[in-house]
Motif scaffolding. Structure first.
Motif, short mmCIF file in Angstrom:
data_model
loop_
_atom_site.label_atom_id
_atom_site.label_comp_id
_atom_site.label_asym_id
_atom_site.label_seq_id
_atom_site.Cartn_x
_atom_site.Cartn_y
_atom_site.Cartn_z
N SER A 55 0.75 -1.24 -0.07
CA SER A 55 0.06 0.03 0.06
C SER A 55 0.81 1.39 -0.09
CB SER A 55 -0.97 0.01 1.23
OG SER A 55 0.07 0.08 2.40
N ARG A 56 2.16 1.18 0.10
CA ARG A 56 2.98 2.21 0.00
C ARG A 56 2.89 2.93 -1.25
NH1 ARG A 56 8.15 -0.42 2.73
NH2 ARG A 56 7.63 -2.02 1.12
N PRO A 57 3.11 4.25 -1.35
CA PRO A 57 3.26 4.94 -2.76
C PRO A 57 4.54 4.57 -3.47
CG PRO A 57 3.23 6.61 -0.98
CD PRO A 57 3.23 5.06 -0.14
N PHE A 58 4.35 4.44 -4.82
CA PHE A 58 5.63 3.92 -5.51
C PHE A 58 6.76 4.97 -5.35
CE2 PHE A 58 7.76 4.50 -9.71
CZ PHE A 58 8.34 3.14 -9.76
N LEU A 59 7.81 4.41 -5.09
CA LEU A 59 9.07 5.13 -4.77
C LEU A 59 10.06 4.52 -5.87
CD1 LEU A 59 10.63 7.35 -2.99
CD2 LEU A 59 11.44 5.21 -1.73
N PRO A 60 10.44 5.19 -7.10
CA PRO A 60 11.08 4.60 -8.09
C PRO A 60 12.77 4.63 -7.68
CG PRO A 60 10.71 6.69 -8.52
CD PRO A 60 9.54 6.45 -7.53
N HIS A 61 13.40 3.51 -7.54
CA HIS A 61 14.62 3.38 -6.99
C HIS A 61 15.15 2.20 -7.71
CE1 HIS A 61 12.42 0.89 -4.32
NE2 HIS A 61 13.66 0.14 -4.01
N LEU A 62 16.45 1.87 -7.82
CA LEU A 62 17.37 0.88 -8.22
C LEU A 62 18.58 0.60 -7.03
CD1 LEU A 62 19.06 0.34 -11.59
CD2 LEU A 62 20.56 0.04 -9.43
N THR A 63 18.24 -0.64 -6.54
CA THR A 63 19.12 -0.85 -5.13
C THR A 63 20.47 -1.35 -5.59
OG1 THR A 63 16.80 -1.61 -3.99
CG2 THR A 63 19.07 -2.34 -3.18
N LEU A 64 21.44 -0.52 -4.82
CA LEU A 64 22.92 -0.67 -4.96
C LEU A 64 23.09 -1.61 -3.96
CD1 LEU A 64 23.82 2.95 -5.43
CD2 LEU A 64 23.68 1.28 -7.30
N THR A 65 22.99 -1.72 -2.79
CA THR A 65 23.35 -2.60 -1.54
C THR A 65 22.42 -2.53 -0.88
OG1 THR A 65 24.20 -0.64 -0.28
CG2 THR A 65 25.74 -1.42 -1.73
N ARG A 66 22.60 -3.58 0.25
CA ARG A 66 21.39 -4.12 1.08
C ARG A 66 22.19 -3.81 2.58
NH1 ARG A 66 19.43 -7.24 -3.15
NH2 ARG A 66 17.43 -6.95 -3.59
N GLN A 67 21.51 -3.82 3.52
CA GLN A 67 22.09 -4.08 4.92
C GLN A 67 23.25 -3.07 5.24
OE1 GLN A 67 22.98 -8.15 4.67
NE2 GLN A 67 20.86 -8.87 5.03
N ALA A 68 23.07 -1.92 4.58
CA ALA A 68 23.89 -0.85 5.08
C ALA A 68 23.81 -0.15 6.27
CB ALA A 68 24.13 0.34 3.90
N ARG A 69 24.98 -0.12 7.05
CA ARG A 69 24.66 0.60 8.25
C ARG A 69 24.69 2.16 8.04
NH1 ARG A 69 27.72 -3.42 8.42
NH2 ARG A 69 29.64 -2.25 8.59
N ASN A 70 25.63 2.87 7.14
CA ASN A 70 25.77 4.08 6.76
C ASN A 70 24.59 4.62 5.80
OD1 ASN A 70 28.23 4.26 8.37
ND2 ASN A 70 29.56 3.54 6.56
N ARG A 71 24.26 5.79 5.81
CA ARG A 71 23.12 6.11 5.10
C ARG A 71 23.43 7.33 4.17
NH1 ARG A 71 18.72 3.66 6.94
NH2 ARG A 71 17.17 4.96 6.10
N PRO A 72 24.05 6.99 3.09
CA PRO A 72 24.59 7.94 2.24
C PRO A 72 23.36 8.55 1.49
CG PRO A 72 25.17 5.74 1.22
CD PRO A 72 24.55 5.77 2.68
N HIS A 73 23.42 9.79 0.88
CA HIS A 73 22.50 10.36 0.11
C HIS A 73 23.08 11.82 -0.48
CE1 HIS A 73 22.51 12.62 4.00
NE2 HIS A 73 22.10 13.77 3.32
N GLY A 74 22.43 12.23 -1.43
CA GLY A 74 22.98 13.46 -2.13
C GLY A 74 23.34 13.17 -3.76
N PRO A 75 23.60 14.10 -4.38
CA PRO A 75 23.74 14.05 -5.89
C PRO A 75 24.48 12.56 -6.40
CG PRO A 75 24.88 15.82 -5.29
CD PRO A 75 24.56 15.36 -3.97
N ALA A 76 24.19 12.01 -7.41
CA ALA A 76 25.15 10.91 -8.02
C ALA A 76 25.26 11.25 -9.57
CB ALA A 76 24.55 9.74 -7.99
N PRO A 77 26.25 10.78 -9.97
CA PRO A 77 26.35 10.86 -11.60
C PRO A 77 24.89 10.61 -12.24
CG PRO A 77 28.04 9.52 -10.81
CD PRO A 77 27.29 9.84 -9.66
#
Length: 177
Positions: free
Chosen positions: A117-139
């Protein structure tokens, strides 16, 4: 999962060249978490979960009936979602992608498939089970989405393996005269 069910999802597969570039970039950044294999990179359109084996033919027919224009997809934002999923996301979601997801959801609901039921959030998963939470621009990793697929997810000793069960084209926009 029981013998009588299949774990299925509709997705946009990541083209080979883009998958290689994305994995090189990810690995150079040494992103935290367990990397998703290059062969498994995709953008989920609709996760169906465990479905009865006898529903597969109806799902294949559903995929074949979907009409949607092809579109350009650009993933240019690095983010972390859920419990440690490091992902690439688009800054702007193409209208055709939203239409494709809405069409699939509508037709799946008509077949009695219960979706998240969650709204669609388009994403491509790079890694799972990460403890660090990176964010920001990417190429900007960009490609023309020209087809979508129905994947079967199989658990193997080496991790998940996605098997394509169906593939359907996205149409070129109609020329106006």
């Amino acid at each position: 999962m029981s013998e009588g069910t299949l774990r299925l999802f509709f997705a946009l597969p990541c083209p080979t060249e883009q998958a290689a570039a994305i994995c090189t970039w990810r690995d150079e950044r040494a992103l935290d978490g367990r990397p998703v294999s290059r062969a498994n990179l995709h953008l989920t359109l609709a996760f169906l979960g465990a479905q009865p084996v006898d529903r597969l033919e109806a799902l294949l027919a559903l995929g074949a009936a979907v009409q949607c224009p092809a579109f350009q997809l650009t993933l240019d934002r690095l983010t972390t979602i859920g419990k440690g999923f490091v992902c690439l996301r688009p800054s702007e979601t193409p209208a055709a992608l939203e239409y494709l997801v809405a069409t699939l959801n509508e037709r799946l609901a008509a077949q009695g498939v219960v979706l998240d039921s969650r709204p669609f959030l388009p994403h491509l998963t790079l890694t799972r089970q990460a403890r660090n939470r990176p964010h920001g621009p990417a190429p900007a990793f960009s490609w023309r989405a020209e087809h979508f697929v129905l994947y079967l997810s199989q658990n193997t000793p080496d991790g998940a393996r996605y098997v394509e069960k169906g593939r359907w084209p996205l149409q070129a926009p109609k020329a106006t005269t």
